[in-house]
Design a protein around this motif. Structure first.
Motif, PDB file in Angstrom:
ATOM      1  N   ARG A 109       0.852  -1.199   0.000  1.00  0.00           N
ATOM      2  CA  ARG A 109       0.000   0.000   0.000  1.00  0.00           C
ATOM      3  C   ARG A 109       0.877   1.234   0.000  1.00  0.00           C
ATOM      4  O   ARG A 109       1.999   1.203   0.482  1.00  0.00           O
ATOM      5  CB  ARG A 109      -0.897   0.025   1.241  1.00  0.00           C
ATOM      6  CG  ARG A 109      -1.927  -1.105   1.264  1.00  0.00           C
ATOM      7  CD  ARG A 109      -2.690  -1.114   2.539  1.00  0.00           C
ATOM      8  NE  ARG A 109      -3.954  -0.402   2.355  1.00  0.00           N
ATOM      9  CZ  ARG A 109      -4.917  -0.382   3.267  1.00  0.00           C
ATOM     10  NH1 ARG A 109      -4.757  -0.995   4.416  1.00  0.00           N
ATOM     11  NH2 ARG A 109      -6.021   0.271   3.042  1.00  0.00           N
ATOM     12  N   THR A 110       0.315   2.322  -0.489  1.00  0.00           N
ATOM     13  CA  THR A 110       1.031   3.586  -0.497  1.00  0.00           C
ATOM     14  C   THR A 110       0.945   4.239   0.880  1.00  0.00           C
ATOM     15  O   THR A 110       0.115   3.869   1.711  1.00  0.00           O
ATOM     16  CB  THR A 110       0.455   4.559  -1.542  1.00  0.00           C
ATOM     17  OG1 THR A 110      -0.871   4.923  -1.141  1.00  0.00           O
ATOM     18  CG2 THR A 110       0.457   3.963  -2.939  1.00  0.00           C
ATOM     19  N   THR A 111       1.779   5.242   1.070  1.00  0.00           N
ATOM     20  CA  THR A 111       1.757   6.010   2.317  1.00  0.00           C
ATOM     21  C   THR A 111       0.378   6.629   2.518  1.00  0.00           C
ATOM     22  O   THR A 111      -0.178   6.587   3.620  1.00  0.00           O
ATOM     23  CB  THR A 111       2.845   7.099   2.286  1.00  0.00           C
ATOM     24  OG1 THR A 111       4.113   6.474   2.093  1.00  0.00           O
ATOM     25  CG2 THR A 111       2.862   7.919   3.560  1.00  0.00           C
ATOM     26  N   THR A 115      10.214  -0.922   1.210  1.00  0.00           N
ATOM     27  CA  THR A 115       9.616   0.215   0.530  1.00  0.00           C
ATOM     28  C   THR A 115      10.167   0.311  -0.879  1.00  0.00           C
ATOM     29  O   THR A 115      11.368   0.154  -1.087  1.00  0.00           O
ATOM     30  CB  THR A 115       9.923   1.519   1.309  1.00  0.00           C
ATOM     31  OG1 THR A 115       9.397   1.392   2.632  1.00  0.00           O
ATOM     32  CG2 THR A 115       9.315   2.725   0.650  1.00  0.00           C
ATOM     33  N   ARG A 173       9.729   2.752  -4.533  1.00  0.00           N
ATOM     34  CA  ARG A 173       9.169   3.948  -5.159  1.00  0.00           C
ATOM     35  C   ARG A 173       8.789   3.621  -6.592  1.00  0.00           C
ATOM     36  O   ARG A 173       9.554   3.031  -7.337  1.00  0.00           O
ATOM     37  CB  ARG A 173      10.172   5.094  -5.128  1.00  0.00           C
ATOM     38  CG  ARG A 173       9.634   6.372  -5.762  1.00  0.00           C
ATOM     39  CD  ARG A 173      10.577   7.537  -5.574  1.00  0.00           C
ATOM     40  NE  ARG A 173      10.648   7.998  -4.199  1.00  0.00           N
ATOM     41  CZ  ARG A 173       9.744   8.788  -3.610  1.00  0.00           C
ATOM     42  NH1 ARG A 173       8.681   9.165  -4.280  1.00  0.00           N
ATOM     43  NH2 ARG A 173       9.893   9.178  -2.381  1.00  0.00           N
ATOM     44  N   SER A 186       4.745   7.682  -6.214  1.00  0.00           N
ATOM     45  CA  SER A 186       4.171   6.881  -5.126  1.00  0.00           C
ATOM     46  C   SER A 186       5.234   6.038  -4.437  1.00  0.00           C
ATOM     47  O   SER A 186       6.178   5.576  -5.062  1.00  0.00           O
ATOM     48  CB  SER A 186       3.094   5.936  -5.672  1.00  0.00           C
ATOM     49  OG  SER A 186       2.030   6.663  -6.216  1.00  0.00           O
ATOM     50  N   HIS A 224       5.389   2.596  -2.182  1.00  0.00           N
ATOM     51  CA  HIS A 224       4.630   1.427  -1.751  1.00  0.00           C
ATOM     52  C   HIS A 224       5.388   0.686  -0.647  1.00  0.00           C
ATOM     53  O   HIS A 224       6.587   0.456  -0.768  1.00  0.00           O
ATOM     54  CB  HIS A 224       4.382   0.486  -2.931  1.00  0.00           C
ATOM     55  CG  HIS A 224       3.412   1.028  -3.917  1.00  0.00           C
ATOM     56  ND1 HIS A 224       3.778   1.920  -4.896  1.00  0.00           N
ATOM     57  CD2 HIS A 224       2.093   0.825  -4.056  1.00  0.00           C
ATOM     58  CE1 HIS A 224       2.713   2.233  -5.608  1.00  0.00           C
ATOM     59  NE2 HIS A 224       1.670   1.584  -5.129  1.00  0.00           N
TER      60      HIS A 224
END
Length: 95
Positions: free
Chosen positions: A44-46, A75, A77, A81, A83
């Motif tokens: 999921r994204t931030t 993490t 990028r 975005s 993720h």
């Protein structure tokens, strides 16, 4: 902290707290970081995490940085975005 188990022995038993098996993890990581890990069955994204947890994106960023440093979060990028996903170690902790 180092947790060592003999190879092939499986995981040590985890005592359940009054509110279920997640409570001990929240006691160690804090409720927001434990909830963040539980909110990641898939990357999921931030922003998605902030909405799911009801906190700011800045708060999520701070917690993800700490979890990443502990080896519990990965993490990646993609464009603008970011993720986040659980690592194998985080998966073991959540069991």
């Amino acid at each position: 902290m180092v947790l060592a188990c003999p190879a092939g022995a499986g995981l040590p038993p985890v005592a359940e707290g009054a509110d279920g098996p997640e409570e001990p993890l929240a006691g160690v990581l804090g409720p927001t970081r434990a909830a963040l890990l539980r909110a990641l069955p898939a990357p999921r994204t931030t922003t998605e995490l902030a909405r799911a947890l009801g906190v700011s994106a800045a708060t999520v960023s701070g917690h993800t940085a700490a979890l990443r440093a502990a080896g519990l979060l990965a993490t990646a990028r993609t464009g603008r975005s970011v993720h986040h996903s659980r690592t194998a170690v985080a998966e073991l902790l959540l069991r």
